[in-house]
Design a protein around this motif. Structure first.
Motif, PDB file in Angstrom:
ATOM      1  N   ARG A 143       0.835  -1.199   0.000  1.00 38.96           N
ATOM      2  CA  ARG A 143       0.000   0.000   0.000  1.00 38.96           C
ATOM      3  C   ARG A 143       0.873   1.253   0.000  1.00 38.96           C
ATOM      4  NH1 ARG A 143      -4.897   2.032   4.054  1.00 38.96           N
ATOM      5  NH2 ARG A 143      -5.722   3.529   2.557  1.00 38.96           N
ATOM      6  N   GLY A 144       1.959   1.212   0.761  1.00 33.57           N
ATOM      7  CA  GLY A 144       2.862   2.356   0.772  1.00 33.57           C
ATOM      8  C   GLY A 144       3.476   2.602  -0.592  1.00 33.57           C
ATOM      9  N   TYR A 145       3.888   1.527  -1.255  1.00 35.16           N
ATOM     10  CA  TYR A 145       4.493   1.677  -2.581  1.00 35.16           C
ATOM     11  C   TYR A 145       3.469   2.189  -3.589  1.00 35.16           C
ATOM     12  CZ  TYR A 145       7.543   0.683  -6.546  1.00 35.16           C
ATOM     13  OH  TYR A 145       8.327   0.805  -7.670  1.00 35.16           O
ATOM     14  N   ASP A 146       2.238   1.707  -3.484  1.00 37.55           N
ATOM     15  CA  ASP A 146       1.178   2.198  -4.370  1.00 37.55           C
ATOM     16  C   ASP A 146       0.932   3.690  -4.164  1.00 37.55           C
ATOM     17  OD1 ASP A 146       0.782  -0.242  -5.575  1.00 37.55           O
ATOM     18  OD2 ASP A 146      -0.937  -0.805  -4.334  1.00 37.55           O
ATOM     19  N   LEU A 147       1.027   4.148  -2.918  1.00 35.81           N
ATOM     20  CA  LEU A 147       0.866   5.581  -2.653  1.00 35.81           C
ATOM     21  C   LEU A 147       1.952   6.381  -3.364  1.00 35.81           C
ATOM     22  CD1 LEU A 147      -0.077   5.627   1.149  1.00 35.81           C
ATOM     23  CD2 LEU A 147      -1.529   6.367  -0.747  1.00 35.81           C
ATOM     24  N   TYR A 148       3.182   5.879  -3.318  1.00 34.54           N
ATOM     25  CA  TYR A 148       4.270   6.558  -4.033  1.00 34.54           C
ATOM     26  C   TYR A 148       4.015   6.580  -5.538  1.00 34.54           C
ATOM     27  CZ  TYR A 148       7.515   6.857  -0.062  1.00 34.54           C
ATOM     28  OH  TYR A 148       8.130   7.176   1.117  1.00 34.54           O
ATOM     29  N   LEU A 177      13.304  -0.127  -4.642  1.00 37.25           N
ATOM     30  CA  LEU A 177      14.347  -1.149  -4.525  1.00 37.25           C
ATOM     31  C   LEU A 177      13.867  -2.315  -3.664  1.00 37.25           C
ATOM     32  CD1 LEU A 177      17.503   1.121  -4.128  1.00 37.25           C
ATOM     33  CD2 LEU A 177      16.843  -0.241  -6.123  1.00 37.25           C
ATOM     34  N   ARG A 178      13.140  -2.003  -2.609  1.00 43.50           N
ATOM     35  CA  ARG A 178      12.600  -3.075  -1.762  1.00 43.50           C
ATOM     36  C   ARG A 178      11.599  -3.919  -2.541  1.00 43.50           C
ATOM     37  NH1 ARG A 178       9.624  -2.234   4.162  1.00 43.50           N
ATOM     38  NH2 ARG A 178       8.986  -4.411   4.447  1.00 43.50           N
ATOM     39  N   ALA A 179      10.898  -3.279  -3.491  1.00 41.56           N
ATOM     40  CA  ALA A 179       9.922  -3.989  -4.321  1.00 41.56           C
ATOM     41  C   ALA A 179      10.572  -4.665  -5.524  1.00 41.56           C
ATOM     42  CB  ALA A 179       8.849  -3.012  -4.799  1.00 41.56           C
ATOM     43  N   ASN A 183      13.578  -0.661 -12.460  1.00 42.60           N
ATOM     44  CA  ASN A 183      13.240   0.238 -13.555  1.00 42.60           C
ATOM     45  C   ASN A 183      12.579   1.513 -13.036  1.00 42.60           C
ATOM     46  OD1 ASN A 183      12.853   0.874 -16.451  1.00 42.60           O
ATOM     47  ND2 ASN A 183      10.676   0.658 -15.941  1.00 42.60           N
ATOM     48  N   GLN A 184      11.628   1.359 -12.110  1.00 39.97           N
ATOM     49  CA  GLN A 184      10.962   2.528 -11.549  1.00 39.97           C
ATOM     50  C   GLN A 184      11.935   3.368 -10.726  1.00 39.97           C
ATOM     51  OE1 GLN A 184       7.375   3.743 -11.765  1.00 39.97           O
ATOM     52  NE2 GLN A 184       8.908   5.311 -11.363  1.00 39.97           N
ATOM     53  N   GLN A 187      13.876   5.454 -13.053  1.00 38.37           N
ATOM     54  CA  GLN A 187      13.065   6.532 -13.622  1.00 38.37           C
ATOM     55  C   GLN A 187      12.962   7.699 -12.649  1.00 38.37           C
ATOM     56  OE1 GLN A 187       9.242   5.374 -15.305  1.00 38.37           O
ATOM     57  NE2 GLN A 187      10.080   3.406 -15.973  1.00 38.37           N
ATOM     58  N   TRP A 188      12.746   7.391 -11.377  1.00 42.29           N
ATOM     59  CA  TRP A 188      12.656   8.458 -10.384  1.00 42.29           C
ATOM     60  C   TRP A 188      14.005   9.148 -10.193  1.00 42.29           C
ATOM     61  CZ3 TRP A 188       9.301   4.944  -6.800  1.00 42.29           C
ATOM     62  CH2 TRP A 188       7.948   5.106  -7.151  1.00 42.29           C
ATOM     63  N   LEU A 189      15.085   8.386 -10.279  1.00 39.56           N
ATOM     64  CA  LEU A 189      16.405   9.006 -10.178  1.00 39.56           C
ATOM     65  C   LEU A 189      16.632   9.973 -11.335  1.00 39.56           C
ATOM     66  CD1 LEU A 189      19.169   9.358  -8.886  1.00 39.56           C
ATOM     67  CD2 LEU A 189      19.953   7.359 -10.194  1.00 39.56           C
ATOM     68  N   GLU A 190      16.190   9.616 -12.524  1.00 42.43           N
ATOM     69  CA  GLU A 190      16.331  10.515 -13.672  1.00 42.43           C
ATOM     70  C   GLU A 190      15.605  11.837 -13.422  1.00 42.43           C
ATOM     71  OE1 GLU A 190      18.187  10.313 -16.422  1.00 42.43           O
ATOM     72  OE2 GLU A 190      19.041   8.511 -15.515  1.00 42.43           O
ATOM     73  N   VAL A 191      14.439  11.755 -12.805  1.00 47.05           N
ATOM     74  CA  VAL A 191      13.698  12.973 -12.467  1.00 47.05           C
ATOM     75  C   VAL A 191      14.504  13.814 -11.478  1.00 47.05           C
ATOM     76  CG1 VAL A 191      11.619  13.895 -11.365  1.00 47.05           C
ATOM     77  CG2 VAL A 191      11.451  11.919 -12.895  1.00 47.05           C
ATOM     78  N   MET A 192      15.066  13.159 -10.479  1.00 46.73           N
ATOM     79  CA  MET A 192      15.852  13.870  -9.470  1.00 46.73           C
ATOM     80  C   MET A 192      17.071  14.542 -10.098  1.00 46.73           C
ATOM     81  SD  MET A 192      15.680  11.073  -6.342  1.00 46.73           S
ATOM     82  CE  MET A 192      16.191  12.166  -4.996  1.00 46.73           C
TER      83      MET A 192
END
Length: 213
Positions: A143-148, A177-179, A183-184, A187-192
């Motif tokens: 649920r936490g990961y889905d929120l992210y 990473l825990r999940a 790839n995701q 993608q988020w690192l690219e945004v950062m």
């Protein structure tokens, strides 16, 4: 005391009460220190959010802060059964906060800004961080990961100041990473990197991903 003086005294008292009953940067800082591992700050944070709810009524954000602080009490508890009780009670409060949030319809542009971002975004981010860092036995990681995934995909969230959202991206990458969702995470690192390659959270995320290749 004359009537005008009495009215002035009452108004001043109400002003002081209102100021004391408002969520402040100091309250959030106390919580942040507790979340970072300072056990001496856990009870003050929990008590403060509880006080705010008693004085102002429950809001999604204060409920999530209260619930998250209660899970920290579980983190620091000596006995396993006490830890379980605190965490489960905290999760119930966070759930109530998210349910309240789901029934609100204030546009993002009209929301109060707390810690640099609209309060609904902070509410979701805090719930996601709490859920995604709990042990698997509590069954809240997904649920936490889905929120992210939902929060970071919103275009209005992506337009928020990076100085205020960098920590959210950082925790989201940890969850990815825990999940095993590399790839995701990338993608988020690219945004950062695009937003601010020199920001401490960006550098920390780079180091984390490099260690997981």
């Amino acid at each position: 005391m004359t009537l005008p003086a009495l009215l002035l005294s009452l108004c001043m008292g109400m002003t002081a009460f209102t100021a004391h009953a408002t969520l402040t940067a100091a309250d959030i800082n106390t919580y942040n220190q507790a979340a970072a591992g300072n056990e001496d700050k856990v009870d003050p944070a929990f008590d403060r959010f509880n006080q705010l709810i008693q004085q102002e009524g429950a809001t999604p954000l204060t409920l999530v802060y209260l619930g998250s602080a209660e899970t920290l009490k579980g983190r620091d508890a000596m006995m396993p059964w006490t830890a379980m009780k605190y965490v489960e009670q905290g999760l119930a409060k966070i759930g109530k906060g998210l349910n309240l949030l789901a029934n609100e319809n204030t546009p993002i542009s009209e929301q109060d800004i707390i810690s640099g971002i609209p309060k609904s975004y902070l509410t979701c981010a805090l719930a996601a961080a709490t859920y995604s860092q709990l042990p698997d036995m509590f069954n809240h990681f997904e649920r936490g990961y889905d929120l992210y995934l939902g929060l970071l995909s919103e275009s209005e969230f992506q337009q928020q100041p990076y100085q205020a959202t960098a920590w959210i991206y950082g925790y989201a990458i940890q969850a990815a990473l825990r999940a095993d969702d590399l790839n995701q995470a990338n993608q988020w690192l690219e945004v950062m990197l695009e937003k601010d390659k020199n920001h401490p959270e960006t550098r920390k995320a780079q180091t984390l991903l490099a260690a997981n290749k």
